[in-house]
Design an enzyme around this catalytic site. Structure first.
Site, mmCIF file in Angstrom:
data_model
loop_
_atom_site.group_PDB
_atom_site.id
_atom_site.type_symbol
_atom_site.label_atom_id
_atom_site.label_comp_id
_atom_site.label_asym_id
_atom_site.label_seq_id
_atom_site.Cartn_x
_atom_site.Cartn_y
_atom_site.Cartn_z
ATOM 1 N N HIS A 182 29.578 -21.803 -76.150
ATOM 2 C CA HIS A 182 29.584 -20.504 -75.478
ATOM 3 C C HIS A 182 30.187 -19.451 -76.410
ATOM 4 O O HIS A 182 31.223 -19.697 -77.044
ATOM 5 C CB HIS A 182 30.410 -20.617 -74.195
ATOM 6 C CG HIS A 182 30.162 -19.524 -73.215
ATOM 7 N ND1 HIS A 182 30.666 -18.253 -73.386
ATOM 8 C CD2 HIS A 182 29.461 -19.486 -72.057
ATOM 9 C CE1 HIS A 182 30.278 -17.496 -72.362
ATOM 10 N NE2 HIS A 182 29.542 -18.225 -71.550
ATOM 11 N N SER A 206 23.109 -16.212 -70.540
ATOM 12 C CA SER A 206 23.617 -16.475 -69.202
ATOM 13 C C SER A 206 24.205 -15.197 -68.620
ATOM 14 O O SER A 206 24.571 -14.282 -69.361
ATOM 15 C CB SER A 206 24.683 -17.569 -69.242
ATOM 16 O OG SER A 206 25.755 -17.198 -70.078
ATOM 17 N N GLU A 249 23.154 -22.239 -61.791
ATOM 18 C CA GLU A 249 24.418 -22.946 -62.018
ATOM 19 C C GLU A 249 25.262 -22.968 -60.745
ATOM 20 O O GLU A 249 25.791 -21.934 -60.346
ATOM 21 C CB GLU A 249 25.203 -22.270 -63.149
ATOM 22 C CG GLU A 249 26.508 -22.996 -63.446
ATOM 23 C CD GLU A 249 27.295 -22.396 -64.626
ATOM 24 O OE1 GLU A 249 26.910 -21.314 -65.100
ATOM 25 O OE2 GLU A 249 28.291 -23.025 -65.035
ATOM 26 N N GLU A 290 33.903 -18.802 -56.573
ATOM 27 C CA GLU A 290 33.083 -17.957 -57.442
ATOM 28 C C GLU A 290 31.716 -17.624 -56.849
ATOM 29 O O GLU A 290 30.965 -16.837 -57.430
ATOM 30 C CB GLU A 290 32.947 -18.607 -58.822
ATOM 31 C CG GLU A 290 34.283 -18.677 -59.544
ATOM 32 C CD GLU A 290 34.225 -19.315 -60.916
ATOM 33 O OE1 GLU A 290 33.171 -19.265 -61.553
ATOM 34 O OE2 GLU A 290 35.241 -19.883 -61.332
ATOM 35 N N ASP A 330 27.783 -27.960 -64.370
ATOM 36 C CA ASP A 330 28.975 -27.643 -65.164
ATOM 37 C C ASP A 330 30.092 -28.583 -64.696
ATOM 38 O O ASP A 330 30.447 -28.581 -63.510
ATOM 39 C CB ASP A 330 29.331 -26.167 -64.918
ATOM 40 C CG ASP A 330 30.592 -25.722 -65.659
ATOM 41 O OD1 ASP A 330 31.538 -26.521 -65.750
ATOM 42 O OD2 ASP A 330 30.627 -24.567 -66.113
ATOM 43 N N HIS A 348 26.869 -27.523 -68.764
ATOM 44 C CA HIS A 348 28.094 -26.973 -69.343
ATOM 45 C C HIS A 348 29.161 -28.049 -69.399
ATOM 46 O O HIS A 348 29.548 -28.606 -68.371
ATOM 47 C CB HIS A 348 28.640 -25.819 -68.485
ATOM 48 C CG HIS A 348 28.083 -24.490 -68.860
ATOM 49 N ND1 HIS A 348 28.139 -23.391 -68.024
ATOM 50 C CD2 HIS A 348 27.487 -24.063 -70.007
ATOM 51 C CE1 HIS A 348 27.580 -22.361 -68.632
ATOM 52 N NE2 HIS A 348 27.172 -22.742 -69.830
ATOM 53 N N GLU A 372 31.874 -25.040 -72.940
ATOM 54 C CA GLU A 372 32.314 -23.763 -72.375
ATOM 55 C C GLU A 372 33.832 -23.803 -72.203
ATOM 56 O O GLU A 372 34.359 -24.741 -71.604
ATOM 57 C CB GLU A 372 31.636 -23.530 -71.021
ATOM 58 C CG GLU A 372 31.937 -22.166 -70.428
ATOM 59 C CD GLU A 372 31.109 -21.886 -69.170
ATOM 60 O OE1 GLU A 372 30.472 -20.829 -69.117
ATOM 61 O OE2 GLU A 372 31.108 -22.720 -68.239
HETATM 62 MN MN MN Z 1 29.661 -22.840 -66.577
#
Ligand code: MN
Length: 282
Positions: free
Chosen positions: A8, A65, A148, A154, A181, A207, A242
């Site tokens: 990332h 992204s 994702e 979030e 992820d 991720h 990431e």
């Molecule tokens: Mn991620």
């Protein structure tokens, strides 16, 4: 495993001026990464031409992204916000194409923020309708779109692999995939293996992040279980490291993600160790 390995861009820089582009892309390529993931923090002001030139010079691929904001939330009941979101996603897709990239993923389906209520009745459908249009445009450009799932703090719409699969089923686009992820999975999934097997060939991007999003191998994520499940479904897509620290900051994204701590301050050392960890484990 022979998966392409990615990193990332926020490991290197929180801004995307020419000097950052040279540094982030050059450093990723020098360490032997195959991919750099470039966050499209503002697709309306993004230097795709120069970025592409530097990518080509360094012989490295890019993926992009992004996450939507409250004003561009395509799962919102407010048609104006949905319209802004659709426009932003189109612009981001155009930048992805201009970069020569084949993949765009992230929290494309809702705002990337803490919601204070569950999704509204139509949220899933609203979001799916706009992502379907995006996928149709992306298909003509040879670009794959990734959803994702992120943790409950979030987004309120897609927190798990199974919810992402439900979204894909409703959307009916073959170039739409699940982007898992490990950091979010650690919070939301019952176990890594089952979720990866459930995605099967719909898993398109991954991720690699520790539970604290710092140095790889220094947290408690069971990467052995993750890589073994990937082998079982013959996952050949990217594995992208990431990590976030308060030492490299993009103020808006860092605040959204809750990056308050200094988990590392030496990008090169962090990236080098991540690369050797991935080389040894996969
Ligand atoms: Mn991620």
């Amino acid at each position: 495993m022979k998966n392409p390995l990615g990193i990332h861009a926020l490991v290197w820089t929180g801004t995307w001026e020419r000097k950052d582009i040279d540094f982030a892309i050059g450093s990723s390529s020098k360490l032997g990464f195959d991919i750099i993931e470039i966050p499209l923090l503002n697709p309306y002001n993004f230097d795709a031409t120069y970025s592409r030139k530097v990518l080509e010079k360094n012989q490295i691929q890019a993926v992009t992204s992004l996450g939507l904001s409250e004003d561009t939330d395509i799962s919102s009941d407010d048609p104006e916000k949905r319209k802004n979101g659709a426009k932003l996603l189109s612009k981001a897709l155009e930048m992805t194409f201009q970069l020569g990239s084949k993949y765009m993923g992230g929290v494309l389906y809702s705002a990337l923020r803490k919601y204070h209520a569950p999704p509204t009745k139509n949220a899933f459908q609203y979001s799916s309708d706009i992502i379907r249009d995006l996928c149709h445009k992306a298909k003509k450009m040879g670009i794959k779109i990734g959803l994702e799932p992120v943790n409950r703090y979030e987004s309120n719409l897609i927190n798990t692999a199974s919810k992402a699969l439900e979204f894909i089923e409703l959307t009916e686009c073959e170039n739409l995939c699940v982007h898992l992820d490990s950091y979010h999975m650690n919070i939301e999934e019952s176990n890594y293996r089952e979720s990866i097997l459930q995605c099967g060939r719909k898993l398109g991007y991954f991720h690699i992040g520790e539970n604290h999003r710092g140095y790889l191998g220094k947290g408690h994520i069971n990467f052995g279980e993750i890589f073994s499940a990937m082998k079982d479904i013959n996952y050949q897509g990217p594995l992208t490291f990431e990590s976030f620290s308060s030492s490299v900051v993009e103020p808006q994204l860092s605040n959204t993600l809750g990056v308050w701590r200094n988990l590392w301050d030496d990008s090169s050392n962090l990236a080098k160790k991540a690369k050797s960890y991935l080389d040894s484990q996969t």
